[in-house]
Enzyme design. Structure first.
Site, mmCIF file in Angstrom:
data_model
loop_
_atom_site.group_PDB
_atom_site.id
_atom_site.type_symbol
_atom_site.label_atom_id
_atom_site.label_comp_id
_atom_site.label_asym_id
_atom_site.label_seq_id
_atom_site.Cartn_x
_atom_site.Cartn_y
_atom_site.Cartn_z
ATOM 1 N N ASP A 170 0.843 -1.202 0.000
ATOM 2 C CA ASP A 170 0.000 0.000 0.000
ATOM 3 C C ASP A 170 0.881 1.257 0.000
ATOM 4 O O ASP A 170 2.106 1.165 0.167
ATOM 5 C CB ASP A 170 -0.919 -0.044 1.237
ATOM 6 C CG ASP A 170 -2.251 0.638 0.971
ATOM 7 O OD1 ASP A 170 -2.321 1.497 0.067
ATOM 8 O OD2 ASP A 170 -3.230 0.328 1.676
ATOM 9 N N GLU A 203 0.031 -0.294 -5.223
ATOM 10 C CA GLU A 203 -0.964 0.783 -5.305
ATOM 11 C C GLU A 203 -0.273 2.074 -5.746
ATOM 12 O O GLU A 203 -0.790 3.175 -5.536
ATOM 13 C CB GLU A 203 -1.691 0.961 -3.963
ATOM 14 C CG GLU A 203 -2.452 -0.269 -3.534
ATOM 15 C CD GLU A 203 -3.623 0.037 -2.611
ATOM 16 O OE1 GLU A 203 -4.231 1.105 -2.706
ATOM 17 O OE2 GLU A 203 -3.923 -0.835 -1.769
ATOM 18 N N TRP A 204 0.855 1.928 -6.349
ATOM 19 C CA TRP A 204 1.710 3.043 -6.768
ATOM 20 C C TRP A 204 0.962 4.064 -7.628
ATOM 21 O O TRP A 204 0.933 5.262 -7.292
ATOM 22 C CB TRP A 204 2.913 2.402 -7.457
ATOM 23 C CG TRP A 204 3.994 3.259 -7.970
ATOM 24 C CD1 TRP A 204 4.102 4.631 -7.882
ATOM 25 C CD2 TRP A 204 5.153 2.797 -8.670
ATOM 26 N NE1 TRP A 204 5.261 5.039 -8.486
ATOM 27 C CE2 TRP A 204 5.920 3.950 -8.979
ATOM 28 C CE3 TRP A 204 5.633 1.538 -9.054
ATOM 29 C CZ2 TRP A 204 7.140 3.861 -9.668
ATOM 30 C CZ3 TRP A 204 6.835 1.458 -9.738
ATOM 31 C CH2 TRP A 204 7.577 2.604 -10.036
ATOM 32 N N PRO A 205 0.288 3.630 -8.732
ATOM 33 C CA PRO A 205 -0.392 4.660 -9.542
ATOM 34 C C PRO A 205 -1.525 5.370 -8.803
ATOM 35 O O PRO A 205 -1.697 6.576 -8.966
ATOM 36 C CB PRO A 205 -0.927 3.896 -10.750
ATOM 37 C CG PRO A 205 -0.747 2.457 -10.469
ATOM 38 C CD PRO A 205 0.222 2.300 -9.361
ATOM 39 N N LEU A 206 -2.251 4.652 -7.964
ATOM 40 C CA LEU A 206 -3.350 5.295 -7.224
ATOM 41 C C LEU A 206 -2.851 6.507 -6.429
ATOM 42 O O LEU A 206 -3.438 7.584 -6.460
ATOM 43 C CB LEU A 206 -4.010 4.267 -6.296
ATOM 44 C CG LEU A 206 -4.933 4.765 -5.187
ATOM 45 C CD1 LEU A 206 -6.088 5.599 -5.725
ATOM 46 C CD2 LEU A 206 -5.502 3.592 -4.402
ATOM 47 N N TYR A 207 -1.719 6.337 -5.747
ATOM 48 C CA TYR A 207 -1.192 7.445 -4.943
ATOM 49 C C TYR A 207 -0.489 8.497 -5.804
ATOM 50 O O TYR A 207 -0.377 9.653 -5.412
ATOM 51 C CB TYR A 207 -0.260 6.906 -3.845
ATOM 52 C CG TYR A 207 -1.036 6.149 -2.780
ATOM 53 C CD1 TYR A 207 -1.583 6.814 -1.690
ATOM 54 C CD2 TYR A 207 -1.274 4.779 -2.902
ATOM 55 C CE1 TYR A 207 -2.328 6.134 -0.732
ATOM 56 C CE2 TYR A 207 -2.017 4.090 -1.955
ATOM 57 C CZ TYR A 207 -2.540 4.768 -0.875
ATOM 58 O OH TYR A 207 -3.284 4.102 0.069
ATOM 59 N N ASP A 231 -10.772 2.719 -3.423
ATOM 60 C CA ASP A 231 -11.167 1.395 -2.907
ATOM 61 C C ASP A 231 -12.595 1.053 -3.315
ATOM 62 O O ASP A 231 -13.490 1.888 -3.232
ATOM 63 C CB ASP A 231 -11.130 1.390 -1.372
ATOM 64 C CG ASP A 231 -9.722 1.561 -0.832
ATOM 65 O OD1 ASP A 231 -8.773 1.675 -1.627
ATOM 66 O OD2 ASP A 231 -9.582 1.594 0.407
HETATM 67 C C1 GLA Z 1 -6.059 1.278 1.491
HETATM 68 C C2 GLA Z 1 -6.152 0.276 0.353
HETATM 69 C C3 GLA Z 1 -7.216 -0.751 0.676
HETATM 70 C C4 GLA Z 1 -6.879 -1.453 1.985
HETATM 71 C C5 GLA Z 1 -6.728 -0.429 3.089
HETATM 72 C C6 GLA Z 1 -6.208 -1.054 4.357
HETATM 73 O O1 GLA Z 1 -7.215 2.058 1.584
HETATM 74 O O2 GLA Z 1 -6.424 0.931 -0.863
HETATM 75 O O3 GLA Z 1 -7.314 -1.692 -0.374
HETATM 76 O O4 GLA Z 1 -5.722 -2.195 1.820
HETATM 77 O O5 GLA Z 1 -5.829 0.609 2.716
HETATM 78 O O6 GLA Z 1 -5.973 -0.140 5.361
#
Ligand code: GLA
Length: 438
Positions: A170, A203-207, A231
């Protein structure tokens, strides 16, 4: 050979299609070189359904504990999940103790995971499954447990020592974009150095999107799949927003996906509380079209027979897992019906049509088959099978014919189109009769 001489036009189409595929592969973006995720990862991930419930005193059956994962492992093995491909049983946030041990190693919460992760991994492996775990590139996980910043090597080695097979990494609590990119790369390299095969879910691109457009070419070189968008939660609004985001950004993300690296639109929430039956069908169909990792987040102990059958639908899974590994895209939106398509191996195509109108009843939709699959899917003809909402053979369609379907509000019709060049002689004899029906 005979066929070719009778259909010179078809022969040219086939040659052109072959060349297109070769070019796609040659020009395609290089994937993370760990030999994993050749098709999208399939499994179970605890977050959407069980979140950060650490209260095992009062809620022993739904808290994040080794018991929960052992029960899910048992069911993945006994209830047909493993047999259809769901292989990775994944722990999300909130498994850790609040502090690292005296050697700086992460440790599982001792009361909720009394046997530790290594023993859990052994158990999961004994069921023929693989174990996934969660950590964070920054100073803390999103739920506030210890982050991996400054500990990438030691954490990668810890996971490998425990027998972990997948890491969801994450991006919370990272203080700069440079640290974010650097951390994701470092962890990828650290995992590789352990010598253990560990799928790397980022989750690199999301951030990154919060600041600028991500460099997907680079991300694909380091990650096996990557989250782009918010999410998922247990609602139609959420599933719809993921589809909207994906189609609005398809120019930038569809061609990056392929064997070894996938866009991750987040978990399947089928079998929970928030989606109607039609909406569950829509999620399953579109996760197949998007070549998405199929990570269910639901309760396998209580899931309905209907939801189980949908999640275990082998024809739909076959589309998701198609070895060509091309992600689908939105072809058009007309009168609140979206048509998406995905190229498959052996010149086949998958087509999904979703009815986004949330008033009224089922609506008819007519489509020229010539407009599907870049104009060649049904040239000169194709065999069409409806896979969802129910499976039925629709028959042969010539290039000039029209296909008429009926789609429930927020529901989807998922089709598989087989090129006429790939059907048996016996099936061909019914060609004329069926086309007159269309
Ligand atoms: C972020 C991620 C979710 C989950 C939560 C856990 O929001 O995007 O998929 O892993 O953290 O805290």
């Amino acid at each position: 050979m005979k066929q070719k001489s009778r259909h010179p036009q078809l022969a040219w189409v086939l040659v052109l299609r072959f060349l297109t595929l070769v070019f796609w592969d040659v020009l395609g973006v290089r994937a993370l070189d760990n030999g994993l995720a050749k098709t999208p990862t399939m499994g179970w991930l605890h977050w959407e359904r069980f979140m950060c419930n650490v209260n095992c005193q009062e809620e022993p059956d739904s808290c994040i504990s080794e018991k929960l994962f052992m029960q899910m492992a048992d069911l993945m093995d006994s209830d047909g999940w493993k047999d259809v491909g769901y292989e990775y049983l994944c722990i999300d946030d909130c498994w850790m103790a609040p502090e690292r041990d005296s050697d700086g190693r992460l440790q599982a919460d001792p009361t909720r995971f009394p046997g530790g992760i290594a023993r859990l991994a052994k158990y999961v492996h004994s069921k023929g499954l693989k174990l996934g775990i969660y950590a964070d590139v920054g100073n803390k996980t999103c739920a506030g447990f210890p982050g991996s910043f400054g500990y990438y090597d030691i954490d990668a080695q810890t996971f490998a020592d425990w027998g972990v097979d997948l890491l969801k990494f994450d991006g919370c609590y990272c203080d700069s974009l440079e640290h974010l990119a650097d951390g994701y790369k470092r962890m990828s390299l650290a995992l590789n150095r352990t010598g253990r095969s560990i799928v790397y879910s980022c989750e690199w691109p999301l951030y990154t999107w919060h600041f600028h457009k991500p460099n997907y070419t680079e991300i694909r070189q380091y990650c096996n799949h990557w989250r782009n968008f918010a999410d998922v939660n247990d609602s139609w609004q959420s599933v719809k927003s993921i589809l909207d985001w994906t189609s609005s950004n398809q120019e930038g993300i569809v061609d990056v996906a392929g064997p070894g690296g996938w866009n991750d639109p987040d978990m399947l929430v089928i079998g929970n509380f928030g989606l109607s039956w039609d909406q569950q069908i829509t999620q399953m169909a579109f996760w197949a079209i998007m070549a998405a990792p199929l990570l269910m987040s639901n309760d396998l102990r209580t899931i309905s027979t209907q939801a189980k059958a949908l999640l275990q639908d082998k024809d739909v899974i076959a589309i998701n897992q198609d070895p060509l590994g091309k992600q689908g895209y939105k072809l058009r939106k007309e009168d609140n019906i979206e048509v998406w398509e995905r190229p498959l191996s052996n010149l086949a195509w998958a087509v999904a049509m979703v009815n986004l109108q949330e008033i009224g009843g089922p609506r008819f939709h007519s489509i020229f088959v010539a407009s599907l699959g870049k104009g060649v899917a049904c040239n000169p003809a194709c065999l069409i099978t409806q896979l969802l909402p129910t499976k039925k053979k629709l028959g042969f369609y010539s290039w000039t014919s029209t296909l008429k379907t009926q789609i429930n509000p927020t529901g989807t019709v998922l089709l598989r189109l087989e090129s006429a060049g790939h059907v048996t002689l016996h099936q061909k004899t019914s060609f004329k009769r069926c086309t007159t029906l269309s």
